[in-house]
Design a protein around this motif. Sequence first.
Motif, mmCIF file in Angstrom:
data_model
loop_
_atom_site.group_PDB
_atom_site.id
_atom_site.type_symbol
_atom_site.label_atom_id
_atom_site.label_comp_id
_atom_site.label_asym_id
_atom_site.label_seq_id
_atom_site.Cartn_x
_atom_site.Cartn_y
_atom_site.Cartn_z
ATOM 1 N N TYR A 161 -53.390 -85.811 -57.297
ATOM 2 C CA TYR A 161 -52.484 -85.967 -58.338
ATOM 3 C C TYR A 161 -52.475 -87.263 -58.512
ATOM 4 O O TYR A 161 -52.477 -88.237 -57.952
ATOM 5 C CB TYR A 161 -50.842 -85.526 -57.918
ATOM 6 C CG TYR A 161 -50.054 -85.874 -59.135
ATOM 7 C CD1 TYR A 161 -50.147 -85.044 -60.413
ATOM 8 C CD2 TYR A 161 -49.127 -86.742 -59.242
ATOM 9 C CE1 TYR A 161 -49.568 -85.477 -61.623
ATOM 10 C CE2 TYR A 161 -48.215 -87.183 -60.198
ATOM 11 C CZ TYR A 161 -48.569 -86.552 -61.491
ATOM 12 O OH TYR A 161 -47.858 -86.601 -62.528
ATOM 13 N N TRP B 298 -50.863 -85.122 -52.261
ATOM 14 C CA TRP B 298 -50.114 -84.671 -53.333
ATOM 15 C C TRP B 298 -50.984 -84.054 -54.386
ATOM 16 O O TRP B 298 -51.723 -84.645 -55.238
ATOM 17 C CB TRP B 298 -49.314 -85.921 -54.107
ATOM 18 C CG TRP B 298 -48.342 -85.403 -55.069
ATOM 19 C CD1 TRP B 298 -48.236 -84.224 -55.495
ATOM 20 C CD2 TRP B 298 -47.642 -86.255 -56.076
ATOM 21 N NE1 TRP B 298 -47.460 -84.343 -56.897
ATOM 22 C CE2 TRP B 298 -47.047 -85.618 -56.980
ATOM 23 C CE3 TRP B 298 -47.640 -87.677 -55.909
ATOM 24 C CZ2 TRP B 298 -46.183 -86.319 -57.924
ATOM 25 C CZ3 TRP B 298 -46.810 -88.308 -57.019
ATOM 26 C CH2 TRP B 298 -46.255 -87.630 -57.586
ATOM 27 N N ALA C 20 -52.235 -80.800 -57.192
ATOM 28 C CA ALA C 20 -51.774 -80.589 -58.484
ATOM 29 C C ALA C 20 -52.781 -79.518 -59.063
ATOM 30 O O ALA C 20 -54.152 -79.639 -58.982
ATOM 31 C CB ALA C 20 -51.680 -81.703 -59.323
ATOM 32 N N SER D 85 -47.224 -78.734 -58.445
ATOM 33 C CA SER D 85 -47.074 -80.035 -57.467
ATOM 34 C C SER D 85 -46.812 -79.313 -56.200
ATOM 35 O O SER D 85 -45.934 -79.105 -55.819
ATOM 36 C CB SER D 85 -46.076 -81.009 -57.873
ATOM 37 O OG SER D 85 -45.807 -82.108 -57.105
#
Length: 251
Positions: A96, A106, A108, A151
């Motif tokens: 992300y 993280w 996405a 997410s």
Amino acid sequence: MTPGMESAFAAIRGDYGTDCLLRVERMLEPGGGGPRHPLQKAAKWILPGLSATPWHDPRGYPELTPLVEALESAHPAVKEELTAAWAGRREAFSGYEHYLMRQEDWQALYLYRRGALVEESAGPAPTAYRVLKEFAVDTGKICPLLESHFSTLLPGAVIAPHSDLWNFSINLHLAVDIPDGCSLTVAGQTRSWQEGKCLLFDYSFEHAARNAGERPRTCLLVDLWHPETTIPERRALVALITEIRRLMGDG
């Protein structure tokens, strides 16, 4: 203001009246339009007159209720498709890219970005793509300056406390796949996601998240216009931020 912004603002005033952009103009004054909540101090822009409330009721705004209900109703299919995409189409996910950082833990999968739907995401996430298009994009509820994405926080991932850039959009989370040990803290108040349900919060307030569980945590995030903004204000804010990004070489 640049000549382009002045021209855009003049056109909006011509359509909606001379006083329609007073709050936007106050926001641009030295001092950012007046006092702000201490936990909003790191945000760049605060549009005055919006409720300084960190947490919002997802069903508290008639404008947003159809989207919330559609997402929650679609949750079983959304989760099934997300699980299949994570297992078999991992290349659709990427680290992300937050404006402050990039985190590999993280991940996405983008559905909407740079002012348009990401058509490639209709393959791995058809239900979420359809609901987002019908209830957020086609209705003008999504903030075209921002995005919507799945997410996914990997086990052990922590998103450090931070504030996002402004208060005139608001962040909706559909809890898609939530293991034990996950939390979201906004303005010092910590909550957990309830799978299949939505949370709504103002991310101009300092916020943080963590996954202390043993498997990935996934939410579907949608950046929406704050329901207390007006149509002329939204037009002006798009013109303003688009021009600022252009001047900064950021598209």
